[in-house]
Scaffold this active site. Structure first.
Site, short mmCIF file in Angstrom:
data_model
loop_
_atom_site.label_atom_id
_atom_site.label_comp_id
_atom_site.label_asym_id
_atom_site.label_seq_id
_atom_site.Cartn_x
_atom_site.Cartn_y
_atom_site.Cartn_z
N VAL A 69 -116.80 31.53 40.02
CA VAL A 69 -117.98 32.21 40.56
C VAL A 69 -118.25 33.46 39.75
O VAL A 69 -117.35 34.26 39.52
CB VAL A 69 -117.77 32.59 42.05
CG1 VAL A 69 -118.93 33.43 42.56
CG2 VAL A 69 -117.61 31.34 42.91
N ALA A 114 -116.40 38.42 38.52
CA ALA A 114 -116.25 36.97 38.59
C ALA A 114 -114.85 36.65 39.13
O ALA A 114 -113.99 37.54 39.20
CB ALA A 114 -116.43 36.35 37.20
N LYS A 115 -114.65 35.43 39.52
CA LYS A 115 -113.32 35.01 39.97
C LYS A 115 -113.27 33.49 39.91
O LYS A 115 -114.31 32.83 39.97
CB LYS A 115 -113.07 35.47 41.41
CG LYS A 115 -111.60 35.59 41.78
CD LYS A 115 -111.03 36.94 41.40
CE LYS A 115 -109.58 37.07 41.81
NZ LYS A 115 -109.07 38.43 41.67
N GLY A 116 -112.07 32.95 39.83
CA GLY A 116 -111.93 31.50 39.78
C GLY A 116 -110.69 31.06 40.51
O GLY A 116 -109.83 31.88 40.86
#
Ligand code: NAD
Length: 426
Positions: A69, A114-116
């Protein structure tokens, strides 16, 4: 078919994304005309769900759900970690990405958020299986990541080896080595000196800045309690000890140690390295886990898990300053109680930003292929943390709000100002 988590569409369900939305609503009154852009912060710019199929060692094919994201990129490329956990959901990754937007802007790093994550329990897998997952996940998200667009880093259950695999996979697709696509890499592969210690060091710097403003002298034997003796907590405890503070209590998942004259941190580090935890350390008292929160201290450092300070234990906390090493250790209800009791809380988005700051240094060093000494890195980290702290502190004083609200005001103002100056495309 992929199982899609749509819980974030239910406004009454207060998961991490709901908590984030509440935090944003709290700062709207302080944003003036910029508040007309607020919806920007309430929607992730881009959310990706991918299927990660891999062959397991026994020959079966397993499918895992992966996410990346990008919450906001108004101020620069997305930046944020990747976690491997069996309970990761899209809405959780959305919230974590949003908090990275806030953290990066609060510290004034030229990044968005962001992050995943991959929904998998890596503890049930072999190293080779984890490698296949990391590589396939990277291939699936490769169209949205890159050194100029979105730069992953390690988060829960992802270490520097995972970053090396991600960097290699991305590089194979590009046909050249692209060091700057991820941070948190091994030093031998374009990683930065000081990265492993950076978050704990940042916690110590933020604590020193807070203590100074409260007229508290850390060097004069200030009493400190630290929850968590991992990457963040152990480094912070060592730096407090070196600075002349007394670390009187340490808690991890195996127990709580207490020594009113100060725990010998160097010996405890040796013990923890040998046994993997603090339990069994001799020459100190042990307490039950609830007693930890009732100790009279000058500084309390939650550096373990989220949600540790709740409305249940907040009324019993007797400290002057709480510095959030962990992400989200204080629930919003507990936050209000601590404020009422006059306890100064330095929020995670400032207190634990040392890690992403040195990730930023790693990325800069990779671009120039010129690497700095650890002394230079620590010096630059201190300057960025102190500047960020001062800017947020000033806003807290001006508006008479908590440091957390002030950090959100600073961060949201920076993001929305960038948004407004850029305008809407097309
Ligand atoms: P870690 O896994 O190295 O250490 C976690 C510590 O918490 C361990 O000592 C563990 O025993 C302890 N712990 C776990 N459950 C506990 C419980 N129920 N009660 C008491 N202690 C418990 O993790 P870390 O990297 O030190 O991260 C700690 C926190 O800091 C997390 O919230 C993480 O998201 C946050 N954080 C870490 C970094 C980083 O660079 N490592 C950066 C920003 C934020």
């Amino acid at each position: 078919m992929l199982e899609q988590d749509l819980s974030y569409l239910q406004p009454d369900k207060l998961g991490p994304w709901g908590t984030y939305l509440q935090q944003i609503d709290r700062v709207v009154p302080y944003l003036g005309k910029l508040s007309r852009w607020i919806e920007t912060l309430k929607r992730p710019k881009r959310s990706m769900i991918v299927d990660v199929p891999v062959e397991l060692d026994d020959g079966t094919i397993a499918h895992f759900e992966g996410y990346r994201v990008q919450h906001n990129t108004s101020r620069g490329p997305g930046k944020g970690g990747v976690r491997f956990h069996q309970e990761v959901t899209l809405s959780e990754v959305m919230a974590l990405a949003a908090w990275m937007s806030i953290k990066n802007a609060a510290v004034n790093l030229p990044y968005g958020g962001a992050k995943g994550g991959v929904r998998v329990n890596p503890h049930t897998l072999s190293n080779k299986e984890i490698e296949r997952i990391a590589r396939r996940y990277t291939s699936e998200i490769k169209m949205v990541i890159g050194p100029n667009s979105d730069i992953p880093a390690p988060d829960v259950n992802a270490n520097e080896q995972v970053m090396a695999w991600m960097m290699d996979t991305y590089s194979m697709h590009q046909g050249r080595t692209v060091m700057g696509v991820v941070t948190g890499k091994p030093v031998a592969l374009g990683g930065s000196l000081g990265r492993k210690e950076a978050t704990g060091r940042g916690v110590f710097i933020a604590s020193s800045e807070a203590a100074r403003r409260k007229g508290l002298d850390i060097a004069a034997g200030a009493r400190v309690a630290v929850q968590g003796f991992g990457n963040v907590g152990s480094v912070a405890a060592r730096l407090f000890n070196e600075a002349g503070a007394k670390v009187i209590a340490i808690q991890d998942h195996t127990g709580t140690l207490y020594q009113p004259t100060g725990i010998d941190i160097i010996q405890l580090l040796t013990h923890a390295a040998r046994h993997g935890a603090i339990a069994g350390f001799e020459g100190v008292q042990t307490l039950n886990s609830e007693e930890f929160w009732e100790l009279e201290t000058d500084l309390l450092i939650p550096a373990a898990l989220e949600g540790q300070i709740s409305e249940k234990n907040a009324p019993r906390i007797r400290t002057k300053i709480i510095v959030e090493g962990a992400n989200g250790p204080t629930t919003p209800a507990a936050d209000d109680i601590l404020n009422e009791h006059g306890i100064l809380v330095i929020p995670d988005v400032i207190a634990n930003a040392g890690g992403v700051t040195v990730s930023y240094f790693e990325w800069v060093q990779d671009f120039s292929s010129f690497f700095w000494t650890e002394t230079e890195i620590n010096h630059r980290l201190e300057r960025i943390m102190c500047d960020a702290f001062a800017a947020v502190w000033q806003v807290a004083q001006e508006h008479r709000v908590s440091v957390r609200t002030a950090a959100y005001i600073v961060a949201c103002t920076r993001i929305l100002m960038a948004r407004e100056m850029r305008g809407l495309y097309p």
